[in-house]
Design a protein around this motif. Structure first.
Motif, mmCIF file in Angstrom:
data_model
loop_
_atom_site.group_PDB
_atom_site.id
_atom_site.type_symbol
_atom_site.label_atom_id
_atom_site.label_comp_id
_atom_site.label_asym_id
_atom_site.label_seq_id
_atom_site.Cartn_x
_atom_site.Cartn_y
_atom_site.Cartn_z
ATOM 1 N N ARG A 73 59.619 -12.063 23.791
ATOM 2 C CA ARG A 73 60.845 -11.344 24.142
ATOM 3 C C ARG A 73 62.112 -12.156 23.887
ATOM 4 N NH1 ARG A 73 60.005 -9.270 29.868
ATOM 5 N NH2 ARG A 73 62.113 -8.493 29.569
ATOM 6 N N ASP A 74 62.039 -13.485 23.985
ATOM 7 C CA ASP A 74 63.235 -14.291 23.751
ATOM 8 C C ASP A 74 63.560 -14.438 22.272
ATOM 9 O OD1 ASP A 74 60.999 -15.828 23.242
ATOM 10 O OD2 ASP A 74 61.891 -17.688 23.971
ATOM 11 N N ARG A 75 62.710 -13.878 21.396
ATOM 12 C CA ARG A 75 62.970 -13.926 19.954
ATOM 13 C C ARG A 75 63.337 -12.552 19.392
ATOM 14 N NH1 ARG A 75 57.913 -17.479 17.612
ATOM 15 N NH2 ARG A 75 57.372 -18.529 19.557
ATOM 16 N N ILE A 76 63.521 -11.588 20.298
ATOM 17 C CA ILE A 76 63.803 -10.212 19.874
ATOM 18 C C ILE A 76 65.313 -9.962 19.901
ATOM 19 C CG2 ILE A 76 63.487 -7.767 20.428
ATOM 20 C CD1 ILE A 76 60.762 -8.561 21.664
ATOM 21 N N PHE A 77 65.826 -9.438 18.797
ATOM 22 C CA PHE A 77 67.237 -9.091 18.685
ATOM 23 C C PHE A 77 67.343 -7.602 18.366
ATOM 24 C CE2 PHE A 77 66.716 -13.521 17.733
ATOM 25 C CZ PHE A 77 67.803 -14.147 18.313
ATOM 26 N N VAL A 78 68.465 -7.018 18.725
ATOM 27 C CA VAL A 78 68.697 -5.588 18.493
ATOM 28 C C VAL A 78 69.907 -5.429 17.576
ATOM 29 C CG1 VAL A 78 69.220 -3.349 19.536
ATOM 30 C CG2 VAL A 78 67.731 -4.975 20.735
ATOM 31 N N HIS A 79 69.717 -4.737 16.477
ATOM 32 C CA HIS A 79 70.819 -4.472 15.548
ATOM 33 C C HIS A 79 71.852 -3.577 16.205
ATOM 34 C CE1 HIS A 79 72.950 -3.537 11.851
ATOM 35 N NE2 HIS A 79 72.791 -2.253 12.096
ATOM 36 N N ASP A 80 73.113 -3.943 16.070
ATOM 37 C CA ASP A 80 74.217 -3.122 16.564
ATOM 38 C C ASP A 80 75.141 -2.839 15.383
ATOM 39 O OD1 ASP A 80 76.438 -1.968 17.713
ATOM 40 O OD2 ASP A 80 76.596 -3.400 19.357
ATOM 41 N N ALA A 81 75.081 -1.633 14.869
ATOM 42 C CA ALA A 81 75.814 -1.272 13.653
ATOM 43 C C ALA A 81 77.327 -1.413 13.817
ATOM 44 C CB ALA A 81 75.471 0.160 13.242
ATOM 45 N N ARG A 82 77.797 -1.388 15.058
ATOM 46 C CA ARG A 82 79.243 -1.427 15.293
ATOM 47 C C ARG A 82 79.799 -2.852 15.399
ATOM 48 N NH1 ARG A 82 77.102 3.081 17.354
ATOM 49 N NH2 ARG A 82 78.270 5.043 17.200
ATOM 50 N N ARG A 83 78.936 -3.856 15.378
ATOM 51 C CA ARG A 83 79.399 -5.243 15.445
ATOM 52 C C ARG A 83 79.666 -5.755 14.023
ATOM 53 N NH1 ARG A 83 78.967 -8.801 19.610
ATOM 54 N NH2 ARG A 83 78.355 -10.440 18.139
ATOM 55 N N VAL B 113 65.223 -5.214 15.880
ATOM 56 C CA VAL B 113 64.989 -3.778 16.035
ATOM 57 C C VAL B 113 66.000 -3.037 15.169
ATOM 58 C CG1 VAL B 113 64.815 -1.840 17.628
ATOM 59 C CG2 VAL B 113 64.173 -4.148 18.387
ATOM 60 N N ALA B 114 65.480 -2.316 14.174
ATOM 61 C CA ALA B 114 66.334 -1.625 13.191
ATOM 62 C C ALA B 114 66.774 -0.286 13.759
ATOM 63 C CB ALA B 114 65.576 -1.454 11.879
ATOM 64 N N THR B 115 67.832 -0.322 14.535
ATOM 65 C CA THR B 115 68.286 0.874 15.244
ATOM 66 C C THR B 115 69.115 1.815 14.389
ATOM 67 O OG1 THR B 115 70.241 -0.332 15.961
ATOM 68 C CG2 THR B 115 68.367 -0.323 17.470
ATOM 69 N N GLY B 116 69.591 1.359 13.206
ATOM 70 C CA GLY B 116 70.560 2.169 12.486
ATOM 71 C C GLY B 116 71.805 2.320 13.337
ATOM 72 N N ALA B 117 72.257 3.536 13.544
ATOM 73 C CA ALA B 117 73.415 3.781 14.406
ATOM 74 C C ALA B 117 73.010 4.227 15.807
ATOM 75 C CB ALA B 117 74.325 4.833 13.769
ATOM 76 N N HIS B 118 71.696 4.160 16.123
ATOM 77 C CA HIS B 118 71.224 4.569 17.448
ATOM 78 C C HIS B 118 71.562 3.499 18.485
ATOM 79 C CE1 HIS B 118 67.779 6.833 15.177
ATOM 80 N NE2 HIS B 118 68.961 7.377 14.991
ATOM 81 N N ARG B 119 71.419 3.831 19.744
ATOM 82 C CA ARG B 119 71.569 2.862 20.826
ATOM 83 C C ARG B 119 70.390 1.895 20.818
ATOM 84 N NH1 ARG B 119 67.581 3.868 24.188
ATOM 85 N NH2 ARG B 119 66.953 5.992 24.770
ATOM 86 N N GLY B 120 70.544 0.789 21.531
ATOM 87 C CA GLY B 120 69.451 -0.157 21.660
ATOM 88 C C GLY B 120 68.380 0.352 22.612
ATOM 89 N N PRO B 121 67.178 -0.225 22.547
ATOM 90 C CA PRO B 121 66.085 0.232 23.397
ATOM 91 C C PRO B 121 66.307 -0.090 24.875
ATOM 92 C CG PRO B 121 65.270 -1.078 21.531
ATOM 93 C CD PRO B 121 66.757 -1.265 21.589
ATOM 94 N N THR B 122 65.762 0.735 25.734
ATOM 95 C CA THR B 122 65.684 0.426 27.161
ATOM 96 C C THR B 122 64.526 -0.549 27.381
ATOM 97 O OG1 THR B 122 64.140 2.235 27.609
ATOM 98 C CG2 THR B 122 66.502 2.750 27.709
ATOM 99 N N GLU B 123 64.409 -1.054 28.595
ATOM 100 C CA GLU B 123 63.314 -1.987 28.884
ATOM 101 C C GLU B 123 61.957 -1.319 28.670
ATOM 102 O OE1 GLU B 123 61.894 -5.800 29.815
ATOM 103 O OE2 GLU B 123 63.903 -5.073 29.324
ATOM 104 N N ASP B 124 61.822 -0.060 29.091
ATOM 105 C CA ASP B 124 60.569 0.669 28.869
ATOM 106 C C ASP B 124 60.299 0.835 27.378
ATOM 107 O OD1 ASP B 124 60.028 0.910 31.540
ATOM 108 O OD2 ASP B 124 60.753 2.974 31.720
ATOM 109 N N GLU B 125 61.351 1.096 26.605
ATOM 110 C CA GLU B 125 61.179 1.290 25.165
ATOM 111 C C GLU B 125 60.824 -0.012 24.460
ATOM 112 O OE1 GLU B 125 64.148 5.171 24.701
ATOM 113 O OE2 GLU B 125 64.907 3.158 24.300
ATOM 114 N N PHE B 126 61.342 -1.140 24.943
ATOM 115 C CA PHE B 126 60.903 -2.425 24.395
ATOM 116 C C PHE B 126 59.398 -2.576 24.569
ATOM 117 C CE2 PHE B 126 65.341 -4.197 24.741
ATOM 118 C CZ PHE B 126 65.445 -4.575 23.419
ATOM 119 N N GLY B 127 58.902 -2.181 25.742
ATOM 120 C CA GLY B 127 57.460 -2.250 25.995
ATOM 121 C C GLY B 127 56.681 -1.339 25.073
ATOM 122 N N TYR B 128 57.238 -0.154 24.806
ATOM 123 C CA TYR B 128 56.600 0.799 23.897
ATOM 124 C C TYR B 128 56.548 0.250 22.476
ATOM 125 C CZ TYR B 128 56.345 4.951 20.859
ATOM 126 O OH TYR B 128 56.020 5.846 19.870
#
Length: 419
Positions: free
Chosen positions: A122-132, A97-112
């Motif tokens: 779902r076990d293959r989904i990763f969320v980009h964290d720009a601060r890591r 999930v290409a979040t840029g500098a945004h927060r990661g998705p909520t569970e509802d947003e993952f569904g969206y």
């Protein structure tokens, strides 16, 4: 004048606004659309500058799929549903999930975002964290001096499928295409350096050539030319229906999608108004940080010394608080600009853009945000759309001016083009 009722989005609902003064409604253009499934099938069956997606998957040992976060109305779930058979048959598919500098998705947003395939993958989904910083890899330096650090999953995968949506962006020119990489999966420091260029007068909606923000994105893609990238770019209507989709080469698909986006979002405007009401529709009303885009587009149709009214629920509050901290630390919009000159942080471009409007005209807002929060953002607060608009009309009349309103019900998505 007979009152005209105009529907203004507020959250997922609509509010009727009665307008009794001369005005015009500036909105994305009406375009004829085919059924969404046909558009997707046609694009996937006729890729531009590349072979079929099936061949791409078959020849790729590992695939990484970049998708937008929930701040974009991209129909990612519909596209992924069409790709499900291809994804199921591959041994190594991951999503980022290409979040840029945004927060990661909520569970509802993952569904969206992922729709029907979410539980399966779902076990293959990763969320980009720009601060890591430990997740980032240095690639090089752009022509404007931006140090390009991207998520190392990109280079590790080598074979990338990008799913995006192309629409005007208030300082990057357009969303979509290369924006999935920068800022989508870039480090915080890279995004900060890139977004500082938003202070340039050349960083405007619809502008790519000569726009330093867009130039950074293009330079990032040059550093990734060794990758095998299959791009799927969508263009939506104002109500988030699917208007067009282009698949294949990331550059060619983006260029074609830009032309299609202009057909929808470049809206003719007869004249500037001394009152501009501009709304951030769902889901772009997620917070004040994102809703600012509606203000920026609205400014294009605003007379100097006028009143601009932002309408946005701001469901998740302020968003990144850096820009608000800067706004509330200064007494005036002029002071904000002076403080930015002293040192830039990511988020300051939002403060700068808002301060520029605040120097030019009055900024009002109808929002669920607390009144004190809006005041800190240099916005005059209100809770009622009709009363706020009527008050603006009376104020313009008290200045011995004839009120004229420009109303943007889809302000985040509409670029007024003055005749």
């Amino acid at each position: 004048m007979i009152p005209i009722k105009i529907q203004i989005p507020y959250g997922k609902q609509f509010v009727d606004l009665e307008v009794e003064i001369p005005h015009e409604v500036v909105a994305p253009n009406f375009v004829e659309v085919k059924t969404g499934s046909n558009i997707i099938d046609e694009a996937l069956n006729n890729p531009i500058g590349m072979g079929s997606l099936e061949d791409f998957a078959r020849s790729s040992e590992r695939i990484l799929i970049l998708v937008n976060d929930a701040t974009r109305p991209t129909p990612t779930a519909k596209v992924l549903l069409k790709l499900r058979d291809i994804l199921r048959s591959h041994d190594d598919v991951r999503f980022l999930v290409a979040t840029g500098a945004h927060r990661g998705p909520t569970e509802d947003e993952f569904g969206y975002i992922f729709g029907e395939i979410y539980d399966e993958f779902r076990d293959r989904i990763f969320v980009h964290d720009a601060r890591r910083d430990e997740d980032m890899e240095f690639l090089g330096v752009s022509g404007n001096g931006t140090k390009i650090y991207l998520n190392r999953m990109v280079n590790e995968s080598m074979n990338i499928i990008v799913i995006g949506s192309v629409e005007p962006h208030y300082f990057a020119g357009y969303t979509g295409g290369r924006k999935a990489f920068l800022p989508g999966v870039a480090s915080y420091r890279t995004i900060e350096m890139n977004h500082k260029h938003a202070l340039s007068d050349a960083a405007q909606p619809l502008a790519i050539k000569g726009n330093p923000v867009a130039e950074d994105m293009d330079d990032a893609m040059k550093l990734l030319k060794h990758l095998n990238i299959y791009s799927i770019q969508t263009v939506l209507t104002a109500d988030h229906g699917l208007y067009a989709m282009v698949a294949g080469d990331i550059f060619k698909s983006f260029d074609i999608a830009v032309e299609k986006a202009n057909e929808v979002f470049g809206a003719k405007c007869n004249r500037k108004g001394n009152i501009v009401l501009t709304a951030a529709p769902y889901p772009m009303d997620i917070d004040l940080y994102q809703s600012q885009k509606a203000l920026e587009n609205g400014k294009l149709a605003l007379e100097e010394g006028g009143i601009i009214i932002l309408v946005s629920k701001c469901r998740d509050g302020v968003g990144d608080g850096t820009f608000l901290n800067l706004l509330c630390s200064a007494n005036t919009c002029e002071d904000v600009m002076c403080r930015i000159d002293e040192g830039y942080k990511l988020g300051y471009h939002k403060a700068a853009k808002m301060a520029q409007i605040g120097v030019y005209a009055e900024m009002w807002a109808v929002s669920d945000l607390h009144n004190d929060t809006l005041r800190m953002a240099k916005l005059q607060p209100s809770k009622d759309i009709q009363k706020t608009f009527d008050r603006a009309v009376e104020k313009i009349k008290s200045q011995n001016k004839d009120p004229y309103a420009v109303i943007l019900p889809q302000g985040s998505l509409t670029v007024p083009l003055l005749k």
